[in-house]
Every structure is written in structure tokens, then in C-alpha cells.
Scaffold this motif. Structure first.
Motif, PDB file in Angstrom:
ATOM      1  N   UNK A  55      -3.170  -1.861   4.963  1.00  0.00           N
ATOM      2  CA  UNK A  55      -2.931  -2.941   4.012  1.00  0.00           C
ATOM      3  C   UNK A  55      -4.216  -3.678   3.680  1.00  0.00           C
ATOM      4  N   UNK A  56      -5.340  -3.141   4.091  1.00  0.00           N
ATOM      5  CA  UNK A  56      -6.616  -3.796   3.854  1.00  0.00           C
ATOM      6  C   UNK A  56      -7.127  -3.386   2.471  1.00  0.00           C
ATOM      7  N   UNK A  64       0.942   3.982  -2.858  1.00  0.00           N
ATOM      8  CA  UNK A  64       1.966   3.492  -1.948  1.00  0.00           C
ATOM      9  C   UNK A  64       1.541   2.167  -1.329  1.00  0.00           C
ATOM     10  N   UNK A  65       0.282   2.100  -0.911  1.00  0.00           N
ATOM     11  CA  UNK A  65      -0.210   0.876  -0.290  1.00  0.00           C
ATOM     12  C   UNK A  65      -0.302  -0.258  -1.308  1.00  0.00           C
ATOM     13  N   UNK A  66      -0.615   0.093  -2.565  1.00  0.00           N
ATOM     14  CA  UNK A  66      -0.832  -0.947  -3.573  1.00  0.00           C
ATOM     15  C   UNK A  66       0.385  -1.839  -3.773  1.00  0.00           C
ATOM     16  N   UNK A  67       1.581  -1.238  -3.632  1.00  0.00           N
ATOM     17  CA  UNK A  67       2.793  -2.020  -3.845  1.00  0.00           C
ATOM     18  C   UNK A  67       2.785  -3.255  -2.956  1.00  0.00           C
ATOM     19  N   UNK A  72       0.240  -9.119  -1.394  1.00  0.00           N
ATOM     20  CA  UNK A  72      -0.331  -9.870  -0.275  1.00  0.00           C
ATOM     21  C   UNK A  72      -1.659 -10.528  -0.632  1.00  0.00           C
ATOM     22  N   UNK A  73      -2.400  -9.917  -1.570  1.00  0.00           N
ATOM     23  CA  UNK A  73      -3.739 -10.420  -1.851  1.00  0.00           C
ATOM     24  C   UNK A  73      -3.913 -10.688  -3.331  1.00  0.00           C
ATOM     25  N   UNK A 365      -2.301  -6.455  10.864  1.00  0.00           N
ATOM     26  CA  UNK A 365      -1.043  -6.476  11.615  1.00  0.00           C
ATOM     27  C   UNK A 365      -0.338  -7.810  11.350  1.00  0.00           C
ATOM     28  N   UNK A 366       0.986  -7.805  11.372  1.00  0.00           N
ATOM     29  CA  UNK A 366       1.709  -9.015  10.969  1.00  0.00           C
ATOM     30  C   UNK A 366       1.298 -10.275  11.747  1.00  0.00           C
TER      31      UNK A 366
END
Lengths: 734, 305, 301
Positions: A55-56, A64-67, A72-73, A365-366
């Protein structure tokens, strides 16, 4: 089998057959169950296309990660519903007349989830992270237009800290050799080039936030261990007693932290002799130059020698400056009209230094993540789902229509579609519908749609193996693209043009005027800036059996004995469409040209390696753009030195045309030149474009404002669920 | 017995070393690396990445490093995901184990039942019916059976979820699909084992002594008749727990098998080798258990040991 | 054959009737097995001769494409419908059958030779040799088929049929080895073996003449189980895209493709799927019949 004994067998077989045949698709307006969302009107469940690799924003690259990443950013700009950049952390931006300097003015309301304001320094930090060699980001190439970016990433561009011989403090230099050995020789020997940034301390080094007490250190580097200086506080050219160094300690997962520069007392490569070359002024950051200076040819610059103690690869060499906390200036080596398209990309979305420093690889990480976007990460169940909830610190809460987003990691198309069918998710990531379903869904269910997508499917020709252009042209002329959507069954747009876009027949009247074409013009066009800029790619070598045979005859005459008796078409396994296209091309080339074609299928990574190494004749390939710009995203793959030039096609006329385009500042005039470059390329046929990708989407009828656009980027948080959708169904949405 | 176990454990270590070595070199021999993608990375950028993951070192150096880490039970970091290999195993293995055990329960209970029934009523209708049912399990590939079950029970009847694991009910379809494959084989092995056993002298003795037919079949016959099944249970359990990745894919179970296959296609060297060593350790332990059970079940073998 | 017959030692075979004649008689009585054999034979003949007939009579072949006529259901012209490129499914199914049967036979033969040899030696010799040999089997078990096949296919570069035969054979002998070993272990201390040993028979002779014939039941059961298993392995590899490659298609490839499309185009699955399932069914019944007929111990009852 005797009848009595065979009975169970036959009965079972019949049952299976009946079920297979009878369980067709159900009737109704919508595909599968439409769950009631009255009890969760602010919770969107999306079937994402799989498990994100991370998620960085600095290191991830998959759609897939972009969603999750884009929720988040936050960025200087962000994607609007049409997938184009829209003001976010930046309120406005200016472009210099030479299209090399881009100034973003930020507002001061942005907050990290820990409460700290988001400033221009955070943006700069992200640029440094993406490009710093120790981050080892696959995205570094995305910032290549920035001044010195590629050199900095390669560890070659450095800053002279002290006046030394022929060099002045502040000069940018490029390392050519160290201790008499060239960089390539170092690499070939398997050694790391001596890094003048490496330092040691005689006492333990306490890595911490700047100014924090030693006791608050989040890492103690034992004396004698190397750390790598990433940047210096204050004016790096004049370090003083108050200067701090931000260093990287390559230990375990790695650790970043500030340490007073005075604590660092040993530079292992102080005495190493670096042979360096001064860089041309146009690569020097922070200096405004006239267009004449910028386009002037490089004066010859003799190489000089410098000591390791005088050199450091500080990010000051990069084309990114922060004149004040809410202004960030980017400078590119060449005019880069599409730079705005980078500002909403993950590469420029700031990341929080305080979180990254402590756990460079695991800060997302959460329990440790610090976010800036409309959503915050609350849970991440590996290969199952990601839970996002509304961020209390987001600066623009009115735009956030959802309280919660669940992203299910479902990478199997059938599973995703089935899960949607059963009402498990509200929408499915695009292109997660199995190809065979499409014909049955299209036009039958209202919650299914097919939209164009910014990607091109093609057959690449290895031009070193097929240097004869007539042969290549023959191959392209011989393919009838029209039946492709019939057997691929996905609504694909057949094309012989390279740059993908929307079919001209589907454009609005305004867009037709903008593009300067009539509705009956064949082919596609792409709108680059709404109402301002349109690109119509040159026509390709579309199906023409007569010309195909004529070209083939020319090729035969020119090549003589070298004319190939058969050719090999290669594709990667795992997607049935690739195979069908292979079988179709095989059939077409045999039918029209009388050429025998062998099909070869390869496992994906083997396929990538072989095509990269030029170890193929004709191969299936695809290219998907991040933004609709032929010059920025599509044509570079045919430039001579490009790592993506799998066709190994290197054409001086094309190079000259692309170079000429780079110097043109007026965008429309520039596009004319780009189009000429594309024409040169497509006429020489290193590539046989076959179809424009489409995206297939399944969205429950109650899902509103989930953008549909060419690049499949949606601000998820702006979507909302309409519990009373049935009542609103026939009228306009409220 | 203790000597047997110690010997086996030592042997197991050798096996693990062999597996780790073969896996390491085999995957490195395959073309491509973890960071190759459709969009190629420029060589300079790739150099940084390879340096970061030590992929720039000679292969043998990498191997020695790797071996050293494995000895310290450190399987390293995934190259494609942020987790360590240990975390990946810890997170995903329980899903596969649960799925496998449910499937095993289905396979053994149905398989033995069908097998005994068939043997007991050899060549009669019940025999053929039982064998037909068990054969459906073997002759329909799981990638057909899975979607079929989904179509009927999830999409047609809406009884069960079509994919993902959320609660016990979501295990039913994948475990059934997986169990059916093994049920057929177990039923057949039980049948042939039972047929053979029921002809043995001691069974005739038992019958002659007046042991009830049910007692003969279930108490005396089953013990020896299950021997082939026990032999089969080793690989079957291993297959059930480790090799269920097609089913994990179809039903999107976040199990280890699917992560493992993904690591092959991704060239995620640490994950592949780590999971493989984990599987090998698991299999070695399982085989040991099978051998011990075998000894307990078959007095002829036990007594000679 | 005669040697094996005379070696069925302890059992007092009725004089003048060989074990195999006996077995044949019993097999014939098993209508189910005979019907299955007939069916398998029928499938083989259809798959071998069918494509020629279809081409000669109806002018159908596996390669001519008619995209406009793609993915249609069964008609009088195309009994099993057409695939998305408009190729006749029946011809493809018959050609697929040829490949599937060839793969099954060759790979099973490979597995049989390797597995029986390995298992017999390990089981008979026992002790340390057995341990080492079985550990090697464990290693191979621990090394998943997919890795093995991906790596080999990647290194070799082509997906040829011979490679596929060899690979499937090479990965499916281990279970056979274990079963044979288990069987031999349980037999090697029985009286008739001890008797043979006392009479001075060497290990090779004991294995070949005494132990293997008495293990034939399980071997045949497993070999028949192996045929469908190999067919399924090939199907499974096709599902992963590693099996038989285009433009050739085996039942495995056809079924894998059909399974993806079964909701929309069920006939793409039903044709190859039913034929493959029925063949596997029949092979299994045939195996059962053979087992009942061939097992030397059966004659005692």
C-alpha cells in the motif's frame, strides 16, 4: 453395461448435463441478486481484482493496489470522475512558458491522520523516496522527466559540497569512474560503487525525529556501522553545527532517521578519487534559463577528478524545490506538457516521513500506517479483504460520501462474478467478468456495461529478425480485425491504429469538432484535455488482401533466399483470448499470404524475458497507458534505447520526429509533430495493432457516482448507495 | 520405536535440505525474475532493485546466504509482498489445513462407507451403485465439479456462498469438491482391501467362531482391509492440505497452496523455497505417522520390526 | 506368462487350467467389465477413425474456421456445436480423445515401470536401502508437480508432447512405488516366500516370480486408477495452461475451456466432458473387473 446396472451412471450423467444446460442465466433486469442496502447506505463493498502487493505509493504499481492507495493517500491533484486531474492538496498550478517548470500552490488544510499538516516538504520527500536507490522502487522510471532523476537514481548525479579544483560548490556532477575504474567495471565485478554518502560514527548513532531527545531514538546504530546520507537539513552547501542528516541504516528491514551531522565522523570513502563530469546547465536545478540557453547544444566538458569527501548525492540535484512550505516546484529536463498527468499519480502522492522512517517496509500495516486521504486503513486481511473507514482528519469531509469501503481480494474472474451475482459485493473491478459471459450479459442486464479502455492489444514484430519492412507490412495488411470482437466476445474495438482511444463514431458532436473529424471517419481518437485537446492517431495498415499480397511479393523479391518459410507466433499462457488470437492469426496468414505459422505458448515470466531479449519473431503484447498521451505514454516504447522496445525497432526518422516534437511548446503544433512520428512508425510496421481494450463493469443498480473512465480510476469515496433506487429507477437520480 | 523416530527425523533434515536446494536452483534456473513486468524497468533502476534483494550476487553466494538463513529458521522476506515468509505461512496455512481436514473427513467417512458397502455386497446392485457414486468423484475434474456445485448451490439455490471464506458454511462447497476427488479413491481402495481381507483365514475363523457378520466386517475385516487406505492417506492428506490450490483459486480460499503457486509465477524465490521446505517438513512428519500407524494396524509388520 | 502361472505356489490350482485362462473366464462373466471394455474400444476406434470419416463424409476438419459461425449449439451439421472460432466441436473432441488416450497410455506405462521397479526393490530389500529409497520418494512428493513442470517447460522452451508424456509419467510413479512396497513388505515374510528362499531362490527371482505376481491385484487396481488419474493430471495441467498446446487440443484442454464457459455455452463442456467422464468410468469398471479376475487369491473363495 447392462441396462439395470448402467442406470445410475446414465442418471448421473443426465443430471449433470441437465444442470449444465438448464442453469443458464436468469431472467430479470439485473444480473443476480440486488441486496437491500437500507441498513448500510454508506458502506461500499468492491470486488477488487486481487491482493495488492502493498500500500506504499512509492513502491506499488498494480491497478489492484491503486484502488486502496488512492483512497488512503491524497495528492497535489486527484482523479475526478472522468479520470482527469483535479485540484486537491494543490489549489492551483502554473506552467512556465518553456513547459519545463511546474509550480504547485498548496493549501494549508491538508492533515495527516496523526494531525500533522501536509506540506510541500512531504511532496518533496516522496520524490526523494521514489528515486533514492535504497528504496529500489519500480516506479522510479515514472519520474524520469524530472531533472537529473535517472542519474540520481543510478547514483551517478552528485552535488559538490566544497569548491574543488575546476568544480564550484553546488555544481551537479556525473560520476564516470571511481579510483580509475568505470562504474560498469565496478558493477561487472559485482562490487558496489564506493558511495561517498556512507558515513560512520565513533559513538552509537541515535536515529530519531529531528530535535527529539536521544532517549526517543527508534534505532541505535552501533559504532562503526555504515549509514547512508539521504539528505541534509538547512543549506546542504553550507553545513554547520546545527545541520542534521537524514540517514538510512541498511539493517534488517532498514531504518531511516535524523542524526546531527556532527555525530557522523567517518566517511569510509573520503579519499576515493571520483572521476566526474560537470552536467550541462539545463540539468542544474534552481536556475531559470532562457529557451535559447536551454536548447543550445552542450559545450564539451572535460572530465575532472574530485575527492569522495567533497561529493554527495543529495536530493538537491533533483528538479524539485520547496521555496516555501506550501509551494512545490518541479523542473524537467525537457518540455513535458503532460506533467500535470503525473501529479495525481501514486508516484507524487506524499508519504509520511515519520512512519516510513521507523519501518520502511512495513509502515503500511494497519497499526502503524499514517494516511492523508479520505479513507483510513483499519484492517488488512491478507488475500481476503481490506477495510477502509472514513478518515477523521481528511481536509474535505463533504466530498466523502462513504463511511466504509471493503475491498475484497478476488483474483479469479469467475469467482468475482459469482460473488457479485450472489450479492456479495456492490461492484466488481473492471475486467473481472469472464470473456464467455460477456455476450450473454451485454444488452441483457442493466447493471453490466462495456466501456473503452486506454490499452492496445498488438502483435509485436522482432524487427531484427524481420528487417524487411514489406514483409512486416504484409503481415499487418493480411489481418482482418473485424471478426476479433466476434470470437473474443468482449466488445473489443478492432483497430489498426497504435494509439488507443474512443471510437470516433461514439464521440459527442463537440468532441468531433475538437478533433476535427466527421462521424463517419473510421478509427479512434482520444480527448486529452476536455474541450481543449484531442489526438487522432494516423491510420494504420488495415486489412487489405491485395496490398498484403503485393507487399509480400516485394518482400520475396528483396529477400530472395532469406524469405522465411514459416514464422513463429508466440504468446503467454493463461488467457484464452491470446490463444484464440494466435489461432486466428495463424489461419489468416496462411489463408491470405500462404505463410505457415507455428504457435508457441510460454509461461508469463519466460515470455517476458524472451521478448525483452529479442528472442522471438512475432509475439502478442499489450500496452496500457496511465494517461491519454501518445508522446508521454505510448510512443516512447519505440525509441531506440527504451527498455520497452521489445520490437528492437530503431528508426532515425522516428527519432528525429520525436526529438523535434519535444522542442515545440504549443501543444497543438506539438501533437501534429507527434502524429507524424506515429505515422512513420506505423508505416514501417514494427507492430500490428489489433484491438483497443475495453473494460467490463458490473455495478449494482443502487451504486451511484462511481466514475467510469478511460483509465479506470475512480474516487471510490465519492460513490454512494441509493437505498431507494427502485423508486428512483425511472426518473433521474436525486 | 524411538530409534525409528530419531532416524526418521535425521533423514527428514536431509530431505529438507534436498528439497530446499533443488527448489532454490530450479526456480532460479527458470527465466525471468520477480520484478519483470509488462512495463520493463530501465536497467539502472533494476540494478538498485537487484542490489536491494541481493539478486545481483552470484547464485552460489545467494544459495549459501539462503541456507544460512534457513538453518536459523529465517525464511526471509517475500519479494512481492511486504510480509515475511513466516508470516505468510502462519497466515495462510490454517485456511488450507481447515479446508483439507474438512475434505478429508468427507472423503474418509463417505469413502470407507461406500467401500465397505461395495465389498460386502460384491457384484450386486449396491456394489455398482456405490462404485458409480465414488467414480463420479474421480472422473470429474475439480475445476468442473467446483463450478458445477457453485452453479447449483450458490447461484441457483442461493444456499451457500459462491466464493470467499466467511464462516463455516463457506467451507462446505470447497471441502466437498476437494473431498469428492479423494472419496472415490478411498472407496475403491477400501473395497479392494476389504475383499482381500474377507477372504483371509482369520476372518473365516472369526466367522466360524460365530462372530456376527457386522462384527466380522467392521471389527475384524476393516482393520486389515484399511491398510491400502492408510498407505494412501499419507499422500492424500498431503495433497488435501497442500495441493488444493485449484480449489483455493476457484473458491478464493486464502490458503497456502494458492500463495505458493502464485510465488512460482511471480518468481518470489523466498516464498517458494520457504513454503516448499514447510511442506516437505510437514510431509516428512506425516509419513512418519503413517508408518507408525501402519505398524500398529498390521501386526505382521509390527512384529518384525 | 507360464512361469508366473506355475509360480502361484501355495494355492492348489485345479490342474490343467492356467490362471490366465481362468481369469479370462471370470472376466467374461462380468458383464459390466466387458461392456466397459467394449466402450473403451469403441471410444478408441471413434477417436482414431472418426476424424477421417468426418472429413471424408461431412467435410469437417479441426482447423477450418468460420468466425461468423462461432460458438453455436449442436446442429445436424455440427453434432456437438462449434467453438468460438467456428470449428466443429465433434472433430475436436475426437482428436482430443486421441491425444488424451495417448497421454494416458504412455504416461501410465512410464509410471508403471518406474514405480513397480522402485517399490519392489525397496520393499524386498528393506532396511536402510528401503529408507533411502522411500525418502527419495518423499523428496519427490515434496516437490510439487507444478514447479517441476513449469521449470522443465521453461528450460526446454517448447511444450512438446513427448515432454508432456515423460513429465506426467515421471510425476505419477511414486504412489505406485509406495503401494508395491507396502504389498511386498507384507508378503515377504509369508510362508511361500520363506519356502522359496529356503529352496535357494535369489532375491530377483523371488521378487519377479513370487512377490510381484501375488501383488498383481493391487498393481492392476492402481494402474487402472492411474489411467484416469493421468487423464485428469493432463486436464489439470491444461487448466493451468501447461498441457497440450494450441492448435492441438486434448480432452483436458477442451474440458478446461468448457468449464470456463459452461454457464453461457454448455455444449462446449458437455461434449468433451461427458466423453471424458464416461471413458474414465469405463476404464475404472474395466480395472475392477480385471482385478476380480486376475487376483490369484480370489480363486480360494
Amino acid at each position: 453395461m447392462t441396462p439395470r446396472r448402467a442406470a445410475p451412471t446414465v442418471a448421473a450423467a443426465v443430471a449433470v448435463a441437465a444442470l449444465a444446460a438448464g442453469c443458464g442465466l436468469p431472467d430479470g433486469d439485473y444480473f443476480g441478486r440486488v441486496p437491500d442496502v437500507r441498513d448500510r447506505p454508506r458502506h461500499l463493498r468492491l470486488c477488487n481484482s486481487g491482493e495488492p502487493e502493498g500500500l506504499d505509493p512509492a513502491t506499488v504499481s498494480s491497478t489492484t493496489a491503486m484502488k486502496a492507495v488512492y483512497e488512503l493517500f491524497d495528492g497535489l491533484t486527484t482523479y475526478d470522475l472522468a479520470g482527469l486531474p483535479e485540484a486537491s492538496l494543490a489549489t492551483r498550478w502554473d506552467t512556465s512558458a518553456d513547459v519545463r517548470r511546474f509550480t504547485f500552490h498548496m493549501h494549508d488544510r491538508g492533515r495527516w491522520s496523526n494531525g500533522r499538516p501536509i506540506t510541500a516538504d512531504d511532496v518533496r520527500y516522496q520524490v526523494i523516496r521514489v528515486l533514492h536507490p535504497s528504496t529500489a522502487s519500480v516506479n522510479a522510471d515514472g519520474l524520469a522527466p524530472l531533472k537529473n532523476a535517472a542519474l540520481y537514481n543510478a547514483g551517478a548525479a552528485r552535488l559538490v559540497l566544497r569548491d574543488t579544483g575546476a568544480l564550484r560548490a553546488g555544481d551537479v556532477v556525473e560520476v564516470l569512474a571511481v579510483d580509475g575504474k568505470t562504474l560498469d567495471a565496478w558493477h561487472a565485478a559485482g562490487d558496489r560503487v564506493p558511495d561517498s554518502n556512507l558515513r560512520r560514527g565513533s559513538r552509537p548513532l541515535a536515529l530519531r525525529d529531528r530535535g527529539a531527545a536521544v532517549a526517543d531514538a527508534y534505532g541505535q546504530v552501533p559504532p562503526g556501522d555504515d549509514v547512508q546520507i539521504v539528505e541534509l537539513s538547512g543549506d546542504p552547501l553550507r553545513p554547520d553545527a546545527d545541520t542534521w542528516a537524514y540517514v538510512y541504516w541498511n539493517h534488517g528491514d532498514g531504518l531511516y532517521g535524523w542524526v546531527p551531522l556532527a555525530d557522523l565522523d567517518v566517511a569510509p570513502f573520503d579519499d576515493a578519487v571520483y572521476r566526474v563530469r560537470r552536467r550541462a546547465p539545463r540539468d542544474t536545478p534552481g536556475v531559470d534559463l532562457s529557451p535559447a540557453e536551454l536548447t543550445a547544444p552542450d559545450p564539451p566538458r572535460p572530465a575532472v577528478e574530485a575527492r569522495g569527501a567533497d561529493l554527495m548525492a543529495l536530493p538537491e540535484v533533483l528538479g524539485v524545490r520547496v521555496p516555501d512550505p506550501y509551494t512545490v516546484v518541479f523542473e524537467t529536463s525537457n518540455p513535458t506538457p503532460w506533467f500535470l498527468n503525473l501529479s495525481d499519480n501514486r508516484i507524487l502522492r506524499p508519504t509520511p516521513r515519520e512512519a516510513v522512517s521507523r519501518r520502511p517496509r512495513r509502515w503500511t500495516d494497519p497499526d502503524t500506517i499514517v494516511t492523508s486521504g479520505p479513507m483510513h486503513l483499519t484492517a488488512w486481511y491478507q488475500r481476503d479483504r481490506i477495510e477502509l473507514t472514513r478518515s477523521p482528519t481528511y481536509w474535505d469531509p463533504d466530498e466523502v460520501k462513504l463511511d466504509r469501503i471493503t475491498l475484497y481480494a478476488i483474483d479469479d474472474q469467475s469467482a468475482a462474478t459469482n460473488f457479485y451475482f450472489a450479492g456479495g459485493c456492490d461492484a466488481v473491478s473492471s475486467n473481472q467478468v469472464p470473456a464467455s459471459y460477456i455476450r450473454a450479459l451485454e444488452g441483457r442486464y442493466k447493471d453490466f456495461s462495456i466501456e473503452p479502455y486506454l490499452g492496445i492489444y498488438m502483435a509485436l514484430i522482432q524487427t531484427e529478425q524481420f528487417p524487411n519492412r514489406h514483409l512486416r507490412r504484409a503481415l499487418s495488411f493480411a489481418v482482418d480485425r473485424r471478426p476479433l470482437p466476434t470470437f473474443l466476445q468482449g466488445g473489443q474495438v478492432p483497430t489498426a491504429q497504435f494509439m488507443p482511444g474512443t471510437p470516433i463514431a461514439r464521440l459527442s458532436d463537440d468532441d468531433l469538432r475538437l478533433c476535427g473529424v466527421t462521424r463517419d471517419t473510421p478509427g479512434v481518437a482520444s480527448i486529452m484535455i476536455s474541450g481543449e485537446l484531442c489526438y487522432v492517431p494516423p491510420p494504420g495498415l488495415d486489412f487489405d488482401p491485395e496490398r498484403a499480397r503485393a507487399e509480400l511479393q516485394l518482400a520475396r523479391d528483396e529477400m530472395g533466399a532469406d524469405f522465411p518459410t514459416h514464422l513463429v507466433y508466440r504468446f503467454n499462457q493463461g488467457v484464452e483470448g491470446h490463444k484464440l488470437i494466435g489461432e486466428y492469426l495463424q489461419h489468416q496468414w496462411k489463408e491470405i499470404l500462404g505463410l505457415d505459422v507455428d504457435l508457441e505458448v510460454q509461461e508469463w515470466k519466460t515470455f517476458l524475458t524472451d521478448t525483452k531479449n529479442g528472442n522471438y519473431q512475432v509475439a502478442r503484447f499489450a500496452w496500457v497507458g496511465n494517461f491519454p498521451d501518445a508522446e508521454g505514454e505510448f510512443l516512447p516504447m519505440f525509441r531506440c534505447g527504451s527498455p520497452n522496445n521489445r520490437a528492437r525497432w530503431c528508426n532515425p526518422a522516428f527519432e528525429a520526429a520525436m526529438d523535434a516534437a519535444q522542442t515545440i511548446q504549443d501543444r497543438k503544433a506539438r501533437l501534429v509533430q507527434v502524429r507524424e512520428a506515429e505515422r512513420i512508425m506505423i508505416e514501417d510496421a514494427p507492430v500490428i495493432p489489433l484491438y483497443v481494450y475495453v473494460q467490463t463493469n458490473l455495478r449494482k443498480p443502487y451504486v451511484r457516482d462511481l466514475g467510469l473512465n478511460l483509465i479506470d480510476q475512480q474516487p471510490l469515496h465519492r460513490a454512494w448507495l441509493d437505498p431507494d433506487w427502485r423508486a428512483h429507477r425511472d426518473g433521474a437520480a436525486p | 520405536m524411538i530409534r525409528l523416530i530419531v532416524g526418521r527425523v535425521l533423514m527428514g533434515v536431509v530431505v529438507l535440505w534436498a528439497v530446499a536446494t533443488v527448489a532454490f536452483f530450479a526456480l532460479h534456473a527458470a527465466p525471468g525474475g520477480p520484478f519483470d513486468d509488462e512495463r520493463a524497468v530501465p536497467p539502472e533502476v533494476m540494478r538498485n532493485i537487484e542490489e536491494r534483494y541481493h539478486l545481483d550476487q552470484p547464485i552460489f553466494t545467494q544459495y549459501l546466504h539462503y541456507l544460512g538463513d534457513v538453518v536459523r529458521l529465517d525464511f526471509g522476506h517475500s519479494m512481492k509482498r511486504q510480509q515475511t515468509v513466516a508470516e505468510i505461512i502462519r497466515h495462510h496455512a490454517p485456511y488450507s489445513a481447515k479446508l483439507g481436514l474438512f475434505a478429508l473427513a468427507i472423503a474418509i467417512s463417505l469413502g470407507v462407507l461406500l467401500g465397505v458397502l461395495a465389498a460386502h455386497r460384491q457384484n450386486r446392485l449396491a456394489d455398482h451403485a456405490a462404485m458409480t457414486v465414488s467414480l463420479i468423484g474421480i472422473s470429474v475434474p475439480s475445476f468442473v465439479m467446483g463450478p458445477l456445485l457453485v452453479m447449483i448451490f450458490a447461484l441457483g439455490l442461493f444456499w451457500l456462498p459462491p466464493a470467499r471464506i466467511e464462516g463455516f458454511t463457506s467451507y462446505i462447497l470447497p471441502a466437498t469438491t476437494l473431498g469428492l476427488i479423494y472419496m472415490g479413491t478411498i472407496a475403491r481402495l477400501t473395497r479392494s482391501g476389504m475383499l482381500e481381507t474377507l477372504r483371509q483365514d482369520y476372518i473365516r475363523t472369526a466367522r466360524a467362531k460365530g462372530v456376527s457378520e457386522r462384527g466380522v466386517v467392521w471389527r475384524h475385516g476393516l482393520r486389515l482391509g484399511l491398510l491400502p487406505v492408510v498407505t494412501y492417506l499419507g499422500p492424500a492428506t498431503a495433497g488435501l492440505i497442500s495441493g488444493s490450490f485449484v480449489i483455493e483459486k476457484i473458491f478464493q480460499v486464502p490458503g497456502l497452496g494458492y500463495s505458493f503457486v502464485a510465488s512460482i509465477t511471480d518468481r518470489d524465490y523466498p516464498v517458494l523455497t520457504g513454503v516448499l521446505v514447510f511442506y516437505a517438513a510437514f510431509l516428512t512428519a506425516l509419513n512418519l505417522v503413517v508408518d507408525i500407524v501402519y505398524g500398529v494396524l498390521d501386526p505382521r509388520i509390527r512384529d518384525r520390526r | 506368462m507360464a512361469a508366473i502361472t506355475s509360480s502361484s505356489t501355495v494355492a492348489a490350482a485345479p490342474a490343467g487350467r492356467s490362471l490366465w485362462a481362468d481369469a479370462w473366464r471370470r472376466l467374461r462373466r462380468n458383464t459390466m467389465a466387458v461392456a466397459s471394455a467394449g466402450f473403451v474400444l469403441f471410444v478408441v476406434v471413434v477417436c482414431v477413425v472418426g476424424p477421417w470419416l468426418a472429413s471424408a463424409i461431412a467435410g469437417l476438419d479441426s482447423t477450418s474456421q468460420d468466425v461468423a459461425y462461432g460458438a453455436r449449439g449442436p446442429t445436424w451439421q455440427h453434432w456437438l456445436g462449434t467453438d468460438p472460432l467456428g470449428r466443429d466441436m465433434m472433430v475436436r473432441v475426437m482428436l482430443g480423445g486421441r491425444l488424451a488416450l495417448a497421454v494416458a497410455l504412455v504416461a501410465t506405462a512410464v509410471a508403471l515401470v518406474l514405480g513397480v521397479g522402485w517399490g519392489a526393490v525397496a520393499g524386498y530389500v528393506g532396511g536402510r536401502v528401503d529408507d533411502v529409497m522411500m525418502r527419495i520418494v518423499d523428496v519427490l512428493y515434496g516437490f510439487p508437480v507444478v514447479v517441476f513442470i513449469i521449470v522443465v517447460m521453461s528450460v526446454i522452451g517448447t511444450h512438446s508432447l513427448v515432454v508432456l508424456f515423460a513429465l506426467i509419467g515421471a510425476v505419477s510413479w511414486m504412489t505406485m512405488a509406495r503401494i508395491v512396497r507396502g504389498q511386498i513388505m507384507s508378503l515377504r515374510h509369508q510362508e511361500f516366500v520363506e519356502a522359496a528362499r529356503a529352496l535357494g531362490a535369489g532375491p530377483g527371482r523371488i521378487i519377479v516370480r513370487h512377490l510381484l505376481p501375488n501383488s498383481l491385484g493391487p498393481i492392476i487396481v492402481y494402474a487402472t486408477l492411474s489411467l484416469p488419474y493421468v487423464m485428469l493430471t493432463e486436464a489439470f495441467l491444461s487448466f493451468l495452461g501447461l498441457g497440450v498446446q494450441a492448435p492441438q487440443a486434448s480432452w483436458g484442454t477442451l474440458v478446461a475451456e468448457g468449464a470456463e464457459k459452461m454457464v453461457v455455452y454448455p455444449w462446449l463442456l458437455i461434449g468433451p466432458g461427458l466423453l471424458m467422464a464416461a471413458t474414465i468410468f469405463a476404464l475404472n469398471f474395466l480395472g475392477d473387473g480385471l482385478r476380480d479376475a486376475l487376483d490369484p487369491q480370489t480363486r480360494r473363495t
